[in-house]
Design an enzyme around this catalytic site. Sequence first.
Site, short mmCIF file in Angstrom:
data_model
loop_
_atom_site.label_atom_id
_atom_site.label_comp_id
_atom_site.label_asym_id
_atom_site.label_seq_id
_atom_site.Cartn_x
_atom_site.Cartn_y
_atom_site.Cartn_z
N GLY A 12 0.78 -1.23 0.00
CA GLY A 12 0.00 0.00 0.00
C GLY A 12 0.81 1.28 0.00
O GLY A 12 0.36 2.31 0.50
N ASN A 14 1.50 3.07 -2.58
CA ASN A 14 0.78 4.04 -3.44
C ASN A 14 -0.44 4.59 -2.71
O ASN A 14 -0.74 5.78 -2.82
CB ASN A 14 0.38 3.39 -4.77
CG ASN A 14 1.54 3.36 -5.74
OD1 ASN A 14 1.92 4.38 -6.28
ND2 ASN A 14 2.13 2.18 -5.93
N HIS A 110 0.87 1.37 -13.42
CA HIS A 110 1.69 0.25 -13.88
C HIS A 110 3.16 0.70 -13.84
O HIS A 110 3.48 1.80 -14.31
CB HIS A 110 1.29 -0.15 -15.32
CG HIS A 110 2.08 -1.31 -15.81
ND1 HIS A 110 1.83 -2.61 -15.39
CD2 HIS A 110 3.15 -1.38 -16.63
CE1 HIS A 110 2.70 -3.42 -15.96
NE2 HIS A 110 3.51 -2.70 -16.71
C1 GRF Z 1 3.39 -0.99 -7.55
O1 GRF Z 1 4.64 -1.23 -8.13
C2 GRF Z 1 2.38 -0.76 -8.63
O2 GRF Z 1 2.87 -0.10 -9.73
C3 GRF Z 1 1.99 -2.16 -8.99
O3 GRF Z 1 1.99 -2.86 -7.78
C4 GRF Z 1 2.87 -2.23 -6.84
C5 GRF Z 1 2.07 -1.90 -5.61
O4 GRF Z 1 2.82 -1.44 -4.55
N1 GRF Z 1 0.75 -2.16 -9.73
P1 GRF Z 1 2.12 -0.84 -3.25
O5 GRF Z 1 1.19 -1.91 -2.68
O6 GRF Z 1 1.37 0.40 -3.64
O7 GRF Z 1 3.24 -0.54 -2.29
#
Ligand code: GRF
Length: 208
Positions: A12, A14, A110
Site C-alpha cells: 500500500g 501508493n 503500472h
Molecule cells: C506498484 O509497483 C504498482 O505499480 C503495482 O503494484 C505495486 C504496488 O505497490 N501495480 P504498493 O502496494 O502500492 O506498495
Amino acid sequence: MLRLGVLVSGGGSNLQAILNGIQEGIIPNTKVVTVISNKPYVYALERAKQQGIDQFYFDPASYPTREAYDQALVDYLNKKEVDLVILAGFMRVLGENFIHSFPNRIMNIHPSLIPSFCGKGYYGLKVHEAVLSYGVKITGATVHFVDTGTDTGPIILQKAVPVLEEDTPEILQKRVMEEAEWKIYPKAIALYAQGKIKIEGRIVKTDF
Ligand code: GRF
C-alpha cells in the site's frame, strides 16, 4: 467531494502516497472512503485502519464465481458512493462487468512506460526483471484508465526513470516507486478531482 475507493493487495505504498497527497492538499476536495483488499492481513489495510478509514478484506474463496466476487465489489463500492476506483497494487484481474460498472472511472498504476513491459504476465518484480534483461536505459511508470484489456486503457500520466547498470530488479522497483509512481498517481487523481481530465477516444487531455 471526490470519493475514492482504493483496491489493494499488498504494502500500500501508493495508497500512502495518495493519503499524503490528500492531507497535504495536493489532491483537493477528495476523500478515501474505503480500502478493499483481496488478500488478508496486508499492510495496506493496516494503513487504512490507522487513519480510521473503512477497510475491508473481500475473500475470493467466499464467492462461487469470479463474476459473483466482482459484483460484490461493485455493490460495496456503490454502497459507499465511490466516484473513482483506484487500483493501487491490486493483483487480481477484474471482469468486464466490473469495468463496465465504472466507465472511465477506474485508474491503475503500472510500473513501466506503457506500451513497453505491460500486459499479461507483467506485474510486480517481473516488470523490472524484464526491463533489465532487455537492456533499456529508461523505464518509468504509467497511470491509466482501466478498460477491459490488460494495461491497455487511455494513458493519463507517465514519468520516466533511468535504468542504471548496477540495478537489481528490487533496486529498480524502489526507484520507479519513489521517483515516478508516488508522484504521478496523486497528480493524476488531483487532475481528476479538479475536472482537468478530458477523454477523447483513447486520448486523455489534461491541458485544455
Ligand atoms: C506498484 O509497483 C504498482 O505499480 C503495482 O503494484 C505495486 C504496488 O505497490 N501495480 P504498493 O502496494 O502500492 O506498495
